[in-house]
Write an enzyme that holds these catalytic residues in place. Structure first.
Site, mmCIF file in Angstrom:
data_model
loop_
_atom_site.group_PDB
_atom_site.id
_atom_site.type_symbol
_atom_site.label_atom_id
_atom_site.label_comp_id
_atom_site.label_asym_id
_atom_site.label_seq_id
_atom_site.Cartn_x
_atom_site.Cartn_y
_atom_site.Cartn_z
ATOM 1 N N GLY A 185 0.719 -1.154 0.253
ATOM 2 C CA GLY A 185 0.233 0.058 -0.052
ATOM 3 C C GLY A 185 0.532 1.799 -0.175
ATOM 4 O O GLY A 185 1.731 1.625 0.465
ATOM 5 N N SER A 186 0.280 2.490 -1.137
ATOM 6 C CA SER A 186 0.710 3.666 -0.607
ATOM 7 C C SER A 186 -0.140 3.953 -1.309
ATOM 8 O O SER A 186 -1.092 4.388 -2.229
ATOM 9 C CB SER A 186 2.464 3.604 -0.764
ATOM 10 O OG SER A 186 3.056 4.719 0.102
#
Length: 218
Positions: A185-186
């Site tokens: 995630g990001s």
């Protein structure tokens, strides 16, 4: 099809989960507890496997188009001062990836890689205003004759602890080809010349290698 960055993690996870379940069957006599451990193991392994999926994307090569580098949701469209490379105003389009999105990063345009740099940093949540400048990140610039130079920046978040970047200065890359991977995630920021026609809206979901986020045809 799975991304090469996931094979080691998937293998280690499978070995650990198998070992845990073998121990549970030898040490625990309660059926429902053994079943619960097995069910949690299956779900956990499924989540790990789906995170590293790498679906084939048939990118329509078009030098007038700037495509989304990743899957996710558009969270920022604004004019900002870009101080690392261009040192002038740019249109920033940011795409946030949740843990369930495909995390392959793709080149938004084809051309020559003119800049590629890794920056160590913090792990602020990806939507934090300062994450683009203070978090661990990589910055890549690709240039072609039609659109000039386009920058994109992979940014680590609170969950993402490793960014993988394959872009090397001097390399010729194809639009939509594999540029890297962000684990767990990001977000990715794309920096466009001021005046570029942006084709997406805030909260719009985009697909890496497919969705056209900007058009320079006009």
């Amino acid at each position: 099809m799975f991304h090469k960055e996931g094979y080691k993690i998937m293998t280690v996870t499978a070995i650990v989960l198998i070992a845990i379940n073998l121990l549970s069957y030898s040490l625990i006599n309660t059926y429902w507890l053994r079943f619960a451990i097995l069910a949690v193991s299956v779900v956990l392994f499924f989540l790990i496997v789906q995170f590293f999926r790498n679906p084939k994307r048939n990118t329509l090569q078009n030098d007038n188009h700037i495509i989304a580098p990743v899957d996710g949701k558009v969270v920022v469209i604004e004019e900002v001062y870009e101080k690392e490379y261009f040192k002038d105003n740019r249109i920033q389009v940011s795409v946030f990836m949740s843990p369930i999105n495909v995390h392959v990063t793709r080149h938004p345009i084809g051309g020559e890689v003119t800049y590629s740099k890794y920056h160590p940093g913090k792990f602020l949540v990806a939507w934090h205003p300062k994450s683009s400048e203070e978090n661990e990140r990589t910055t890549v610039v690709v240039k072609n004759e039609r659109v000039g130079e386009i920058m994109y920046r992979q940014i680590a978040g609170a969950m993402a602890k490793r960014i993988v970047n394959y872009a090397e200065v001097g390399a010729t890359v194809a639009q939509g080809s594999d540029s890297g991977f962000i684990k767990f995630g990001s977000r990715v920021d794309v920096f466009l010349p001021v005046g570029t026609e942006v084709n997406v809206e805030i909260n719009q979901k985009v697909k890496g290698g497919i969705t056209v986020i900007a058009d320079v045809a006009s």
